[in-house]
Motif scaffolding. Sequence first.
Motif, PDB file in Angstrom:
ATOM      1  N   MET A   1      35.595  46.071  30.941  1.00 15.97           N
ATOM      2  CA  MET A   1      35.883  46.090  32.353  1.00 15.97           C
ATOM      3  C   MET A   1      37.077  47.002  32.627  1.00 15.97           C
ATOM      4  N   ARG A   2      38.141  46.802  31.850  1.00 15.64           N
ATOM      5  CA  ARG A   2      39.332  47.608  32.048  1.00 15.64           C
ATOM      6  C   ARG A   2      39.044  49.078  31.764  1.00 15.64           C
ATOM      7  N   VAL A   3      38.241  49.339  30.761  1.00 15.19           N
ATOM      8  CA  VAL A   3      37.888  50.731  30.432  1.00 15.19           C
ATOM      9  C   VAL A   3      37.214  51.393  31.627  1.00 15.19           C
ATOM     10  N   LEU A   4      36.336  50.660  32.283  1.00 19.44           N
ATOM     11  CA  LEU A   4      35.659  51.218  33.450  1.00 19.44           C
ATOM     12  C   LEU A   4      36.662  51.525  34.564  1.00 19.44           C
ATOM     13  N   ARG A   5      37.597  50.619  34.783  1.00 18.45           N
ATOM     14  CA  ARG A   5      38.584  50.839  35.850  1.00 18.45           C
ATOM     15  C   ARG A   5      39.526  51.983  35.532  1.00 18.45           C
ATOM     16  N   ASP A  30      28.755  42.189  36.963  1.00 22.79           N
ATOM     17  CA  ASP A  30      28.687  41.630  38.320  1.00 22.79           C
ATOM     18  C   ASP A  30      28.863  40.114  38.284  1.00 22.79           C
ATOM     19  N   ASP A  31      28.189  39.464  37.321  1.00 25.80           N
ATOM     20  CA  ASP A  31      28.314  38.012  37.172  1.00 25.80           C
ATOM     21  C   ASP A  31      29.756  37.631  36.822  1.00 25.80           C
ATOM     22  N   PHE A  32      30.355  38.405  35.933  1.00 20.54           N
ATOM     23  CA  PHE A  32      31.729  38.160  35.529  1.00 20.54           C
ATOM     24  C   PHE A  32      32.668  38.249  36.730  1.00 20.54           C
ATOM     25  N   ILE A  39      36.739  31.413  40.482  1.00 19.72           N
ATOM     26  CA  ILE A  39      37.877  30.744  39.835  1.00 19.72           C
ATOM     27  C   ILE A  39      39.146  30.988  40.636  1.00 19.72           C
ATOM     28  N   LEU A  40      39.351  32.215  41.067  1.00 23.51           N
ATOM     29  CA  LEU A  40      40.545  32.537  41.840  1.00 23.51           C
ATOM     30  C   LEU A  40      40.554  31.816  43.184  1.00 23.51           C
ATOM     31  N   LYS A  41      39.379  31.703  43.803  1.00 20.46           N
ATOM     32  CA  LYS A  41      39.285  30.991  45.075  1.00 20.46           C
ATOM     33  C   LYS A  41      39.624  29.509  44.886  1.00 20.46           C
TER      34      LYS A  41
END
Length: 108
Positions: A1-5, A30-32, A39-41
């Motif tokens: 994920m971080r690599v993509l960002r 997308d699911d992640f 979780i944050l909500k």
Amino acid sequence: MRVLRLLNGFKIGPNELLLKVDSKTQAYLDDFVERKKAILKAAKEQIEDFDKSIQEEDAKVKAEIDEYFQGLVDSGHIAEVEKLNKPPEEPKKEDEKEKEKDRDRDRD
């Protein structure tokens, strides 16, 4: 994920990197992201509930303190404490002059 960002669009010389993932990986990502948002909500709601309960508890304790203090005022205890904490009054100049006259009379 971080690599993509971090690397998507990264400039290498005159060109930018374009990172792509297959459909299975994209579905997983997308699911992640959705799970992380949920979780944050939930965490945000817990924090808000916690803050609300702290505010309610603070209001209750403040009301108890106010009630206790009012009881001290009503019973006269506060007035007594204020009298004890009051700095001693400076003698008036007239009183000093009278005392001096009294001393002079006593000497004679």
